[in-house]
Every structure is written in structure tokens, then in C-alpha cells.
Design a protein around this motif. Structure first.
Motif, PDB file in Angstrom:
ATOM      1  N   LYS A  39      25.748 -19.658  38.239  1.00 31.37           N
ATOM      2  CA  LYS A  39      24.982 -18.496  37.799  1.00 31.37           C
ATOM      3  C   LYS A  39      25.384 -18.101  36.379  1.00 31.37           C
ATOM      4  CE  LYS A  39      23.714 -13.812  39.147  1.00 31.37           C
ATOM      5  NZ  LYS A  39      23.901 -12.731  40.109  1.00 31.37           N
ATOM      6  N   ARG A  40      26.674 -18.121  36.066  1.00 29.51           N
ATOM      7  CA  ARG A  40      27.134 -17.806  34.716  1.00 29.51           C
ATOM      8  C   ARG A  40      26.603 -18.826  33.703  1.00 29.51           C
ATOM      9  NH1 ARG A  40      31.889 -16.235  37.427  1.00 29.51           N
ATOM     10  NH2 ARG A  40      32.820 -18.299  37.189  1.00 29.51           N
ATOM     11  N   ILE A  41      26.625 -20.095  34.085  1.00 27.24           N
ATOM     12  CA  ILE A  41      26.109 -21.142  33.201  1.00 27.24           C
ATOM     13  C   ILE A  41      24.612 -20.942  32.966  1.00 27.24           C
ATOM     14  CG2 ILE A  41      25.588 -23.621  33.087  1.00 27.24           C
ATOM     15  CD1 ILE A  41      28.341 -24.077  34.438  1.00 27.24           C
ATOM     16  N   GLU A  42      23.896 -20.620  34.019  1.00 28.33           N
ATOM     17  CA  GLU A  42      22.453 -20.384  33.901  1.00 28.33           C
ATOM     18  C   GLU A  42      22.165 -19.189  32.997  1.00 28.33           C
ATOM     19  OE1 GLU A  42      18.892 -19.082  36.907  1.00 28.33           O
ATOM     20  OE2 GLU A  42      20.343 -20.556  37.652  1.00 28.33           O
ATOM     21  N   GLU A  43      22.953 -18.108  33.139  1.00 28.36           N
ATOM     22  CA  GLU A  43      22.774 -16.929  32.301  1.00 28.36           C
ATOM     23  C   GLU A  43      23.066 -17.252  30.833  1.00 28.36           C
ATOM     24  OE1 GLU A  43      25.292 -13.971  34.074  1.00 28.36           O
ATOM     25  OE2 GLU A  43      23.924 -13.638  35.749  1.00 28.36           O
ATOM     26  N   ARG A  44      24.139 -18.031  30.588  1.00 25.33           N
ATOM     27  CA  ARG A  44      24.466 -18.417  29.210  1.00 25.33           C
ATOM     28  C   ARG A  44      23.364 -19.289  28.625  1.00 25.33           C
ATOM     29  NH1 ARG A  44      30.097 -18.940  31.051  1.00 25.33           N
ATOM     30  NH2 ARG A  44      29.653 -21.133  31.424  1.00 25.33           N
ATOM     31  N   LYS A  46      20.203 -19.238  29.444  1.00 24.75           N
ATOM     32  CA  LYS A  46      19.062 -18.359  29.189  1.00 24.75           C
ATOM     33  C   LYS A  46      19.275 -17.574  27.893  1.00 24.75           C
ATOM     34  CE  LYS A  46      16.387 -14.599  31.223  1.00 24.75           C
ATOM     35  NZ  LYS A  46      16.297 -13.623  32.305  1.00 24.75           N
ATOM     36  N   GLU A  47      20.475 -17.042  27.709  1.00 25.16           N
ATOM     37  CA  GLU A  47      20.787 -16.306  26.480  1.00 25.16           C
ATOM     38  C   GLU A  47      20.672 -17.213  25.257  1.00 25.16           C
ATOM     39  OE1 GLU A  47      24.697 -14.779  27.195  1.00 25.16           O
ATOM     40  OE2 GLU A  47      23.997 -13.256  28.610  1.00 25.16           O
ATOM     41  N   GLU A  48      21.153 -18.446  25.392  1.00 20.91           N
ATOM     42  CA  GLU A  48      21.086 -19.398  24.278  1.00 20.91           C
ATOM     43  C   GLU A  48      19.633 -19.740  23.951  1.00 20.91           C
ATOM     44  OE1 GLU A  48      22.534 -21.560  21.158  1.00 20.91           O
ATOM     45  OE2 GLU A  48      23.566 -20.125  22.429  1.00 20.91           O
ATOM     46  N   LYS A  49      18.799 -19.915  24.974  1.00 22.01           N
ATOM     47  CA  LYS A  49      17.377 -20.182  24.746  1.00 22.01           C
ATOM     48  C   LYS A  49      16.723 -19.016  24.012  1.00 22.01           C
ATOM     49  CE  LYS A  49      16.432 -23.335  28.577  1.00 22.01           C
ATOM     50  NZ  LYS A  49      15.740 -23.502  29.859  1.00 22.01           N
ATOM     51  N   GLU A  50      17.098 -17.793  24.401  1.00 19.43           N
ATOM     52  CA  GLU A  50      16.542 -16.614  23.742  1.00 19.43           C
ATOM     53  C   GLU A  50      16.986 -16.553  22.285  1.00 19.43           C
ATOM     54  OE1 GLU A  50      17.786 -13.346  26.215  1.00 19.43           O
ATOM     55  OE2 GLU A  50      16.371 -13.863  27.800  1.00 19.43           O
ATOM     56  N   ARG A  51      18.271 -16.856  22.018  1.00 22.73           N
ATOM     57  CA  ARG A  51      18.767 -16.863  20.636  1.00 22.73           C
ATOM     58  C   ARG A  51      18.041 -17.929  19.813  1.00 22.73           C
ATOM     59  NH1 ARG A  51      23.866 -15.526  22.919  1.00 22.73           N
ATOM     60  NH2 ARG A  51      24.395 -17.715  23.242  1.00 22.73           N
ATOM     61  N   ILE A  52      17.819 -19.094  20.410  1.00 20.12           N
ATOM     62  CA  ILE A  52      17.109 -20.172  19.712  1.00 20.12           C
ATOM     63  C   ILE A  52      15.671 -19.761  19.427  1.00 20.12           C
ATOM     64  CG2 ILE A  52      16.187 -22.511  20.007  1.00 20.12           C
ATOM     65  CD1 ILE A  52      18.851 -23.195  21.439  1.00 20.12           C
ATOM     66  N   ALA A  53      15.027 -19.113  20.390  1.00 16.56           N
ATOM     67  CA  ALA A  53      13.639 -18.664  20.196  1.00 16.56           C
ATOM     68  C   ALA A  53      13.552 -17.656  19.051  1.00 16.56           C
ATOM     69  CB  ALA A  53      13.084 -18.065  21.487  1.00 16.56           C
ATOM     70  N   VAL A  54      14.507 -16.725  18.990  1.00 16.27           N
ATOM     71  CA  VAL A  54      14.523 -15.736  17.909  1.00 16.27           C
ATOM     72  C   VAL A  54      14.764 -16.440  16.571  1.00 16.27           C
ATOM     73  CG1 VAL A  54      15.850 -13.799  16.937  1.00 16.27           C
ATOM     74  CG2 VAL A  54      15.197 -13.782  19.349  1.00 16.27           C
ATOM     75  N   ALA A  55      15.718 -17.371  16.543  1.00 18.33           N
ATOM     76  CA  ALA A  55      16.012 -18.104  15.303  1.00 18.33           C
ATOM     77  C   ALA A  55      14.801 -18.921  14.858  1.00 18.33           C
ATOM     78  CB  ALA A  55      17.225 -19.012  15.501  1.00 18.33           C
ATOM     79  N   ASN A  56      14.110 -19.540  15.803  1.00 21.26           N
ATOM     80  CA  ASN A  56      12.908 -20.319  15.464  1.00 21.26           C
ATOM     81  C   ASN A  56      11.801 -19.420  14.918  1.00 21.26           C
ATOM     82  OD1 ASN A  56      14.046 -22.769  16.148  1.00 21.26           O
ATOM     83  ND2 ASN A  56      13.151 -22.830  18.179  1.00 21.26           N
ATOM     84  N   ALA A  57      11.646 -18.253  15.522  1.00 17.92           N
ATOM     85  CA  ALA A  57      10.622 -17.315  15.056  1.00 17.92           C
ATOM     86  C   ALA A  57      10.940 -16.847  13.634  1.00 17.92           C
ATOM     87  CB  ALA A  57      10.514 -16.120  16.005  1.00 17.92           C
ATOM     88  N   ARG A  58      12.220 -16.553  13.377  1.00 21.70           N
ATOM     89  CA  ARG A  58      12.620 -16.133  12.029  1.00 21.70           C
ATOM     90  C   ARG A  58      12.416 -17.267  11.033  1.00 21.70           C
ATOM     91  NH1 ARG A  58      18.135 -12.979  13.716  1.00 21.70           N
ATOM     92  NH2 ARG A  58      17.119 -11.073  14.428  1.00 21.70           N
ATOM     93  N   SER A  59      12.774 -18.460  11.439  1.00 19.14           N
ATOM     94  CA  SER A  59      12.612 -19.619  10.566  1.00 19.14           C
ATOM     95  C   SER A  59      11.138 -19.836  10.234  1.00 19.14           C
ATOM     96  CB  SER A  59      13.198 -20.866  11.245  1.00 19.14           C
ATOM     97  OG  SER A  59      13.017 -21.994  10.452  1.00 19.14           O
ATOM     98  N   GLU A  60      10.292 -19.715  11.219  1.00 20.54           N
ATOM     99  CA  GLU A  60       8.855 -19.878  10.993  1.00 20.54           C
ATOM    100  C   GLU A  60       8.322 -18.778  10.077  1.00 20.54           C
ATOM    101  OE1 GLU A  60       5.006 -21.048  10.773  1.00 20.54           O
ATOM    102  OE2 GLU A  60       6.781 -22.212  11.305  1.00 20.54           O
ATOM    103  N   ALA A  61       8.819 -17.558  10.256  1.00 18.97           N
ATOM    104  CA  ALA A  61       8.393 -16.455   9.392  1.00 18.97           C
ATOM    105  C   ALA A  61       8.830 -16.712   7.950  1.00 18.97           C
ATOM    106  CB  ALA A  61       8.964 -15.132   9.900  1.00 18.97           C
TER     107      ALA A  61
END
Length: 127
Positions: A39-44, A46-61
């Protein structure tokens, strides 16, 4: 039956039962720990995917913003140099660099046409 045999008949099943319970308890604790770790690995993850999504959105902007700035600067430059009827060698090099960045960022053919018109302008000597 002697006392030793009686004791063995009572103690041996008791020890076996207790041992089985202890082993079962240990396995259940290990299983619970594994579930918690998963569960901890899954949560980490998920958090990493969210950080990557934010970074990708910023990069695209940033990419889109830089593309728009290059497009705007090339268009402004073209209008200015066309009005003047020529372009300096230094300004031509700057426009070339802007166009290369624009093109590398995935710019479209509209600015390519403008860039071709800039290249047709006479180069002003002495600047």
C-alpha cells in the motif's frame, strides 16, 4: 504407562499446537506487513505519477509559451525588416536562431513561409 510417557502424550500435542499457532501468527503478521508495504509503495507510485503529470504540464506550458514568443518575434522582425527593405547580418543570424528554436519546438509551416521571406531580404552591409 510411566510418567514420562504420560507427560509426552500431553506435552507433545500441546507443544505442536502452540508451535503451529505461533507460526500461523508470524505468517499473518508477515502478510499484514507485506500488504502495508504494498500500500505504501502504491501510494508513493501514485504521488510520483502526480508529480510527473504536473511537471509534464509545466513543461508543455513552457514549450507553448516559448513557441508563441518565437513566432511573435519572427513575425515582428519580418514586418520591420520588410519595411526597411533589408536585414543586417547579425539580425539575420538572430532570426535564424529563433526560427531553429521555433522549428525544434514543433512550430508549424506558417512561420516557415515567413522565414523563407526573411531569407530573401537583402543583407545590409556594415552592421
Amino acid at each position: 504407562m510411566n510418567n514420562v510417557e504420560i507427560v509426552l502424550q500431553i506435552i507433545l500435542p500441546l507443544v505442536t499446537t502452540v508451535g503451529t499457532c505461533v507460526i500461523g501468527y508470524c505468517f499473518s503478521k508477515l502478510k499484514q506487513r507485506d500488504k502495508e508495504e504494498a500500500k505504501r509503495i502504491e501510494e508513493r507510485a501514485k504521488e510520483e505519477k502526480e508529480r510527473i503529470a504536473v511537471a509534464n504540464a509545466r513543461s508543455e506550458a513552457l514549450r507553448a509559451g516559448l513557441l508563441a514568443l518565437c513566432r511573435d518575434r519572427i513575425l515582428q522582425g519580418y514586418r520591420y525588416y520588410k519595411r526597411n527593405g533589408c536585414i543586417s547580418a547579425q539580425d539575420h543570424e538572430t532570426m535564424s536562431k529563433l526560427y531553429n528554436v521555433y522549428h525544434a519546438l514543433g512550430g508549424n509551416g506558417t512561420i516557415t513561409n515567413v522565414w523563407e521571406k526573411i531569407q530573401e531580404l537583402p543583407i545590409k552591409e556594415g552592421d
